[in-house]
Structure formats: structure tokens, C-alpha cells
Motif scaffolding. Structure first.
Motif, mmCIF file in Angstrom:
data_model
loop_
_atom_site.group_PDB
_atom_site.id
_atom_site.type_symbol
_atom_site.label_atom_id
_atom_site.label_comp_id
_atom_site.label_asym_id
_atom_site.label_seq_id
_atom_site.Cartn_x
_atom_site.Cartn_y
_atom_site.Cartn_z
ATOM 1 N N PHE A 93 0.826 -1.205 0.000
ATOM 2 C CA PHE A 93 0.000 0.000 0.000
ATOM 3 C C PHE A 93 0.862 1.257 0.000
ATOM 4 C CE2 PHE A 93 -3.591 -2.663 1.735
ATOM 5 C CZ PHE A 93 -4.454 -2.446 0.666
ATOM 6 N N TYR A 94 1.963 1.242 0.734
ATOM 7 C CA TYR A 94 2.865 2.391 0.782
ATOM 8 C C TYR A 94 3.381 2.721 -0.618
ATOM 9 C CZ TYR A 94 7.085 5.120 1.555
ATOM 10 O OH TYR A 94 8.045 6.091 1.481
ATOM 11 N N PHE A 95 3.861 1.722 -1.325
ATOM 12 C CA PHE A 95 4.420 1.969 -2.653
ATOM 13 C C PHE A 95 3.349 2.370 -3.661
ATOM 14 C CE2 PHE A 95 7.934 -0.654 -0.864
ATOM 15 C CZ PHE A 95 8.895 0.341 -0.913
ATOM 16 N N ALA A 96 2.089 2.038 -3.365
ATOM 17 C CA ALA A 96 0.966 2.497 -4.192
ATOM 18 C C ALA A 96 0.465 3.864 -3.732
ATOM 19 C CB ALA A 96 -0.170 1.474 -4.143
ATOM 20 N N LYS A 97 1.134 4.427 -2.740
ATOM 21 C CA LYS A 97 0.778 5.731 -2.151
ATOM 22 C C LYS A 97 -0.630 5.735 -1.550
ATOM 23 C CE LYS A 97 4.132 8.210 -4.814
ATOM 24 N NZ LYS A 97 4.504 9.307 -5.638
ATOM 25 N N LYS A 98 -1.033 4.599 -1.051
ATOM 26 C CA LYS A 98 -2.309 4.469 -0.341
ATOM 27 C C LYS A 98 -1.976 4.517 1.142
ATOM 28 C CE LYS A 98 -4.683 2.068 -4.009
ATOM 29 N NZ LYS A 98 -5.505 0.910 -4.396
ATOM 30 N N TRP A 99 -1.732 5.748 1.597
ATOM 31 C CA TRP A 99 -1.188 5.972 2.935
ATOM 32 C C TRP A 99 -2.070 5.429 4.051
ATOM 33 C CZ3 TRP A 99 3.181 6.837 0.974
ATOM 34 C CH2 TRP A 99 3.404 7.779 -0.029
ATOM 35 N N ASN A 100 -3.364 5.692 3.983
ATOM 36 C CA ASN A 100 -4.259 5.262 5.067
ATOM 37 C C ASN A 100 -4.328 3.742 5.163
ATOM 38 O OD1 ASN A 100 -4.807 7.919 5.776
ATOM 39 N ND2 ASN A 100 -6.579 8.040 4.422
ATOM 40 N N GLU A 101 -4.392 3.072 4.015
ATOM 41 C CA GLU A 101 -4.428 1.615 4.018
ATOM 42 C C GLU A 101 -3.108 1.054 4.556
ATOM 43 O OE1 GLU A 101 -5.306 3.606 1.518
ATOM 44 O OE2 GLU A 101 -7.190 2.911 0.642
ATOM 45 N N ALA A 102 -2.005 1.655 4.128
ATOM 46 C CA ALA A 102 -0.693 1.224 4.631
ATOM 47 C C ALA A 102 -0.639 1.365 6.142
ATOM 48 C CB ALA A 102 0.424 2.040 3.975
ATOM 49 N N PHE A 103 -1.118 2.491 6.646
ATOM 50 C CA PHE A 103 -1.026 2.746 8.081
ATOM 51 C C PHE A 103 -1.868 1.763 8.887
ATOM 52 C CE2 PHE A 103 -0.808 5.156 12.013
ATOM 53 C CZ PHE A 103 0.486 5.616 11.965
ATOM 54 N N LEU A 104 -3.029 1.382 8.372
ATOM 55 C CA LEU A 104 -3.868 0.401 9.079
ATOM 56 C C LEU A 104 -3.119 -0.917 9.276
ATOM 57 C CD1 LEU A 104 -7.356 0.996 7.426
ATOM 58 C CD2 LEU A 104 -6.683 1.497 9.786
ATOM 59 N N HIS A 105 -2.392 -1.351 8.255
ATOM 60 C CA HIS A 105 -1.633 -2.590 8.377
ATOM 61 C C HIS A 105 -0.402 -2.404 9.267
ATOM 62 C CE1 HIS A 105 -4.002 -5.159 5.774
ATOM 63 N NE2 HIS A 105 -4.268 -4.053 5.112
ATOM 64 N N LEU A 106 0.174 -1.212 9.237
ATOM 65 C CA LEU A 106 1.296 -0.933 10.143
ATOM 66 C C LEU A 106 0.834 -0.948 11.593
ATOM 67 C CD1 LEU A 106 3.139 1.859 8.132
ATOM 68 C CD2 LEU A 106 3.966 -0.468 8.596
ATOM 69 N N GLU A 107 -0.368 -0.445 11.848
ATOM 70 C CA GLU A 107 -0.894 -0.468 13.218
ATOM 71 C C GLU A 107 -1.069 -1.906 13.707
ATOM 72 O OE1 GLU A 107 -3.471 3.540 13.886
ATOM 73 O OE2 GLU A 107 -4.358 2.055 12.532
ATOM 74 N N LYS A 108 -1.601 -2.761 12.852
ATOM 75 C CA LYS A 108 -1.781 -4.161 13.233
ATOM 76 C C LYS A 108 -0.418 -4.825 13.445
ATOM 77 C CE LYS A 108 -4.451 -8.199 11.780
ATOM 78 N NZ LYS A 108 -5.366 -8.698 10.753
ATOM 79 N N ALA A 109 0.528 -4.537 12.554
ATOM 80 C CA ALA A 109 1.882 -5.069 12.705
ATOM 81 C C ALA A 109 2.522 -4.560 13.988
ATOM 82 C CB ALA A 109 2.735 -4.699 11.489
ATOM 83 N N HIS A 110 2.217 -3.330 14.349
ATOM 84 C CA HIS A 110 2.784 -2.758 15.579
ATOM 85 C C HIS A 110 2.355 -3.553 16.799
ATOM 86 C CE1 HIS A 110 3.108 0.020 19.016
ATOM 87 N NE2 HIS A 110 4.206 0.427 18.397
ATOM 88 N N VAL A 111 1.080 -3.859 16.878
ATOM 89 C CA VAL A 111 0.580 -4.629 18.015
ATOM 90 C C VAL A 111 1.264 -5.996 18.059
ATOM 91 C CG1 VAL A 111 -1.476 -5.678 19.056
ATOM 92 C CG2 VAL A 111 -1.632 -3.404 18.032
ATOM 93 N N LEU A 112 1.472 -6.581 16.899
ATOM 94 C CA LEU A 112 2.126 -7.893 16.835
ATOM 95 C C LEU A 112 3.612 -7.829 17.184
ATOM 96 C CD1 LEU A 112 0.423 -9.066 13.551
ATOM 97 C CD2 LEU A 112 0.200 -10.221 15.771
ATOM 98 N N GLY A 113 4.293 -6.768 16.770
ATOM 99 C CA GLY A 113 5.739 -6.728 16.891
ATOM 100 C C GLY A 113 6.312 -5.915 18.023
ATOM 101 N N GLN A 114 5.472 -5.236 18.798
ATOM 102 C CA GLN A 114 5.994 -4.286 19.780
ATOM 103 C C GLN A 114 6.735 -4.934 20.950
ATOM 104 O OE1 GLN A 114 2.731 -2.001 21.292
ATOM 105 N NE2 GLN A 114 1.706 -3.756 22.175
#
Length: 119
Positions: free
Chosen positions: A19-40
Motif C-alpha cells: 500500500f505504501y508503494f501504491a501511495k495508499k497511505w491510510n491503508e498502509a497505516f492500518l496494516h502498520l498499526e496491526k503489525a505494531h501490536v504484533l511486533g511491539q
């Protein structure tokens, strides 16, 4: 990092990057938030995640997110190493850096499968 958590984290990061490379910032961030909970709980994935959140903030030209992620980059690894990462925190600048949050059902199921506490 637990293998089940690692696989889930990497899947979310991969999707976020697409999503980031497609410049779909909001969609990218939603997945980053989920990854954050998993990886923190682990310093290196936690720090990598905040680096990508910073990149999305820059892409969006969001000053608050940029500043928030710079601060989090400085603290993320240390917090993980000390076991001080607030469980459930999604990592964005819109959430207090030490604020725990409820874990979504889908992420909770991953933690349960990995035999890790969700609190």
C-alpha cells in the motif's frame, strides 16, 4: 520472536509496504498499526515498524505523525527491551506513547495461537 507472531507481523508489514508503494497511505497505516501490536514486544521489529510509520507520515506530509514517529523511533527499541511496550497500542501519533489499548479479536487469536498473553 515467536514464529507465529513473526509470520503474522511479516504478512502485515508486506501488505503495508504494498500500500505504501501504491501511495495508499491510510491503508498502509492500518496494516502498520496491526503489525505494531504484533511486533511491539521485540525491539527490532518494533523499531522497523515505527520507521515505516514515519515513512507514511512523510508521504502524507503529516507533521504530527512525523514528529510522533521520530519520538517513537527513539523509544521503541528501548521500551521493548525493557518489557515496557503498552500491549495493544497501535503506535500512531494519535495515541499516547504509553497508552495500552484493547487488542482486536483477530490479533488476539494470533496471540492465543502463539500461546502469548494478550494483556
Amino acid at each position: 520472536m515467536n514464529l507465529i507472531i513473526k509470520e503474522a507481523f511479516e504478512k502485515e508489514m508486506k501488505t503495508a509496504k504494498e500500500f505504501y508503494f501504491a501511495k495508499k497511505w491510510n491503508e498502509a497505516f492500518l496494516h502498520l498499526e496491526k503489525a505494531h501490536v504484533l511486533g511491539q514486544r521485540d525491539a527490532i521489529p518494533h523499531t522497523i515498524n515505527h520507521w515505516w510509520m514515519l515513512k507514511v507520515g512523510i508521504g502524507k506530509k503529516d507533521g504530527k505523525e512525523i514528529l510522533g514517529q521520530v519520538a517513537r523511533l527513539l523509544a521503541a527499541g528501548i521500551g521493548s527491551l525493557l518489557g515496557r511496550a503498552p500491549i495493544g497500542n497501535t503506535g500512531g501519533a494519535n495515541i499516547g506513547i504509553m497508552t495500552p489499548l484493547p487488542i482486536s479479536d483477530d490479533v488476539a487469536q494470533i496471540f492465543i495461537k502463539a500461546n502469548l498473553p494478550i494483556r
